[in-house]
Design a protein around this motif. Structure first.
Motif, PDB file in Angstrom:
ATOM      1  N   VAL A  33      12.533   6.345  -6.935  1.00 22.67           N
ATOM      2  CA  VAL A  33      11.229   6.588  -6.521  1.00 22.67           C
ATOM      3  C   VAL A  33      10.995   5.215  -6.289  1.00 22.67           C
ATOM      4  N   PRO A  34      10.526   4.854  -4.823  1.00 22.55           N
ATOM      5  CA  PRO A  34       9.774   3.899  -4.507  1.00 22.55           C
ATOM      6  C   PRO A  34       8.161   4.053  -4.495  1.00 22.55           C
ATOM      7  N   VAL A  35       7.967   5.450  -4.406  1.00 27.15           N
ATOM      8  CA  VAL A  35       7.036   5.957  -4.368  1.00 27.15           C
ATOM      9  C   VAL A  35       6.475   7.487  -4.752  1.00 27.15           C
ATOM     10  N   ALA A  36       5.589   7.859  -4.718  1.00 27.67           N
ATOM     11  CA  ALA A  36       4.441   8.590  -5.817  1.00 27.67           C
ATOM     12  C   ALA A  36       2.916   8.731  -5.437  1.00 27.67           C
ATOM     13  N   VAL A  37       2.596  10.399  -4.962  1.00 30.58           N
ATOM     14  CA  VAL A  37       1.319   9.460  -4.812  1.00 30.58           C
ATOM     15  C   VAL A  37       0.532  11.285  -5.339  1.00 30.58           C
ATOM     16  N   ALA A  38      -0.693  11.041  -6.119  1.00 33.96           N
ATOM     17  CA  ALA A  38      -0.830  12.728  -6.153  1.00 33.96           C
ATOM     18  C   ALA A  38      -3.002  12.937  -6.027  1.00 33.96           C
ATOM     19  N   VAL A  39      -3.127  13.992  -5.697  1.00 41.75           N
ATOM     20  CA  VAL A  39      -4.405  13.684  -5.344  1.00 41.75           C
ATOM     21  C   VAL A  39      -5.201  13.740  -6.209  1.00 41.75           C
ATOM     22  N   ASP A  40      -5.122  13.955  -7.769  1.00 44.25           N
ATOM     23  CA  ASP A  40      -5.602  13.934  -9.298  1.00 44.25           C
ATOM     24  C   ASP A  40      -4.827  13.505 -10.530  1.00 44.25           C
ATOM     25  N   ALA A  95      -2.787  15.360   2.251  1.00 42.29           N
ATOM     26  CA  ALA A  95      -2.392  15.918   3.330  1.00 42.29           C
ATOM     27  C   ALA A  95      -1.425  15.915   4.433  1.00 42.29           C
ATOM     28  N   SER A  96      -1.707  15.134   4.822  1.00 44.48           N
ATOM     29  CA  SER A  96      -0.713  14.819   5.808  1.00 44.48           C
ATOM     30  C   SER A  96       0.134  13.748   5.501  1.00 44.48           C
ATOM     31  N   LEU A  97       0.706  13.469   4.577  1.00 46.79           N
ATOM     32  CA  LEU A  97       1.781  12.661   3.919  1.00 46.79           C
ATOM     33  C   LEU A  97       2.946  14.615   3.748  1.00 46.79           C
ATOM     34  N   VAL A  98       2.153  15.015   3.401  1.00 45.56           N
ATOM     35  CA  VAL A  98       3.451  16.493   3.514  1.00 45.56           C
ATOM     36  C   VAL A  98       3.508  17.473   4.590  1.00 45.56           C
ATOM     37  N   PRO A  99       4.644  18.325   4.825  1.00 40.94           N
ATOM     38  CA  PRO A  99       4.539  19.079   5.104  1.00 40.94           C
ATOM     39  C   PRO A  99       3.547  20.715   5.450  1.00 40.94           C
ATOM     40  N   ARG A 100       3.298  20.999   3.874  1.00 42.87           N
ATOM     41  CA  ARG A 100       2.579  22.074   3.235  1.00 42.87           C
ATOM     42  C   ARG A 100       2.289  21.428   1.811  1.00 42.87           C
ATOM     43  N   PRO A 101       1.149  21.415   1.635  1.00 45.77           N
ATOM     44  CA  PRO A 101       0.615  20.810   0.569  1.00 45.77           C
ATOM     45  C   PRO A 101       1.091  21.530  -0.438  1.00 45.77           C
ATOM     46  N   HIS A 102       1.327  21.040  -1.968  1.00 43.18           N
ATOM     47  CA  HIS A 102       1.798  21.284  -3.392  1.00 43.18           C
ATOM     48  C   HIS A 102       0.472  21.912  -3.963  1.00 43.18           C
ATOM     49  N   PRO A 103       0.475  22.922  -4.692  1.00 39.48           N
ATOM     50  CA  PRO A 103      -0.240  23.581  -5.610  1.00 39.48           C
ATOM     51  C   PRO A 103      -0.741  22.201  -6.969  1.00 39.48           C
ATOM     52  N   THR A 104      -0.069  20.910  -6.916  1.00 37.32           N
ATOM     53  CA  THR A 104       0.059  20.278  -8.011  1.00 37.32           C
ATOM     54  C   THR A 104      -0.498  19.506  -7.551  1.00 37.32           C
ATOM     55  N   GLY A 105      -0.304  19.119  -5.852  1.00 44.69           N
ATOM     56  CA  GLY A 105      -1.111  17.815  -5.508  1.00 44.69           C
ATOM     57  C   GLY A 105       0.001  16.930  -5.495  1.00 44.69           C
ATOM     58  N   VAL A 106       0.930  16.636  -5.355  1.00 45.41           N
ATOM     59  CA  VAL A 106       1.901  15.721  -5.959  1.00 45.41           C
ATOM     60  C   VAL A 106       3.036  15.410  -4.788  1.00 45.41           C
ATOM     61  N   ASP A 114       0.341  -1.133   0.179  1.00 47.67           N
ATOM     62  CA  ASP A 114       0.228   0.525   0.274  1.00 47.67           C
ATOM     63  C   ASP A 114       0.520   1.312   0.033  1.00 47.67           C
ATOM     64  N   PRO A 115       0.398   1.923  -1.295  1.00 49.53           N
ATOM     65  CA  PRO A 115       0.896   3.249  -1.091  1.00 49.53           C
ATOM     66  C   PRO A 115       1.559   3.930   0.175  1.00 49.53           C
ATOM     67  N   VAL A 116       0.474   4.061   0.529  1.00 47.02           N
ATOM     68  CA  VAL A 116       0.800   4.790   2.085  1.00 47.02           C
ATOM     69  C   VAL A 116       1.876   4.389   2.972  1.00 47.02           C
ATOM     70  N   SER A 117       1.309   3.411   3.727  1.00 49.64           N
ATOM     71  CA  SER A 117       2.188   2.571   4.500  1.00 49.64           C
ATOM     72  C   SER A 117       3.497   2.701   4.002  1.00 49.64           C
ATOM     73  N   LEU A 118       3.933   2.021   2.988  1.00 49.04           N
ATOM     74  CA  LEU A 118       5.970   2.366   2.447  1.00 49.04           C
ATOM     75  C   LEU A 118       6.574   4.361   2.170  1.00 49.04           C
ATOM     76  N   TRP A 119       4.703   4.515   2.225  1.00 44.56           N
ATOM     77  CA  TRP A 119       5.312   6.054   2.745  1.00 44.56           C
ATOM     78  C   TRP A 119       5.710   6.477   3.778  1.00 44.56           C
ATOM     79  N   HIS A 120       5.274   5.479   4.657  1.00 46.03           N
ATOM     80  CA  HIS A 120       5.502   6.259   6.344  1.00 46.03           C
ATOM     81  C   HIS A 120       6.858   5.615   6.340  1.00 46.03           C
TER      82      HIS A 120
END
Length: 248
Positions: free
Chosen positions: A36-43, A75-86, A5-11
């Motif tokens: 790059v072992p894990v990458a996520v995007a809102v869209d 938003a829970s994974l990054v300290p400050r969300p980026h406009p691109t949501g990546v 799971d990407p979120v578990s891998l991220w943590h």
């Protein structure tokens, strides 16, 4: 995406990997060979459309990497969300490999040294400039971590396009040291060699005594009287541009 799971891998990886904050940081990191072992995007679709428009060379790679996650998860994974949501995590390059690259001679491009820099954003902007000019690398002295997430964000992921390390002044790479100083010779009359070590003092206090003692040449940028200083990144840009012209 198959596998964990990407979120578990991220943590699991967050404490040891480099945060790539935003589409452009991920784009550049992938372009210059980052793992790059894990990458996520809102869209995910929007991110791939952006890749199609701005970076078609990495579009297929990003297609295989990106996993769509809810905005709250992102938003829970990054300290400050980026406009691109990546966002993504990348494996930090080998320090030993970077030190070997920095020490290798002859060099075809200078090494930039930031002597005890204080501003994370300035350091990131310098790394972006150095990558753009094809500098051999960027070395920082002092306590600032040049791989801090804010520095990587300011560098737009271009840490992976050059060698970035923190060293003591005594450990600087070989080569003639040209240090920027208001009392130095006008840079327009100086030819900067390809193997130069270009040193810039901190935004607040200038060159340290240790770096000044190491310098073989003090050079100054042209500046109108009563103007006290340039921004650090501007100084680096002007100096690298002068080097790139190959003129004395």
């Amino acid at each position: 995406m198959t596998g964990p799971d990407p979120v578990s891998l991220w943590h699991r990886l967050a404490d040891t990997c480099v945060l790539l904050d935003g589409f452009h940081a991920l784009k550049h990191a992938v372009r210059f060979g980052a793992e790059v072992p894990v990458a996520v995007a809102v869209d995910r679709g929007a991110a791939l459309a952006l890749a199609e428009e701005l970076a078609p060379d990495v579009r297929n790679t990003l297609d295989a990497l990106l996993t769509q996650v809810p905005e709250s998860v992102y938003a829970s994974l990054v300290p400050r969300p980026h406009p691109t949501g990546v966002a993504a995590l990348a494996v930090r390059p080998s320090r030993a490999a970077h030190l070997e690259k920095l020490a290798h001679t002859p060099r075809t491009a200078p090494v930039v040294v930031l002597d005890n820099p204080r501003n994370l954003g300035n350091a990131g902007a310098v790394i972006r400039l150095a990558a753009g000019f094809g500098a051999t690398g960027v070395v920082t002295t002092g306590t600032l971590d040049p791989w801090h997430p804010t520095v990587v964000r300011g560098g737009a992921g271009l840490h992976f396009a050059t060698a970035v390390e923190r060293l003591e002044v005594a450990e600087l790479p070989p080569g003639p040291v040209f240090a920027l100083d208001p009392e130095g010779d006008d840079i327009r009359g100086v030819k900067l060699p390809d193997d130069a070590v270009l040193a810039f003092g901190s935004e607040r206090s200038g060159l340290s005594p240790e770096l000044r003692a190491r310098a073989g040449h003090l050079v100054a940028l042209p500046m109108r009287p009563q103007v006290s200083s340039y921004n650090l990144a501007t100084s680096v840009a002007m100096t690298l541009y002068h080097w790139s012209l190959g003129e004395a």
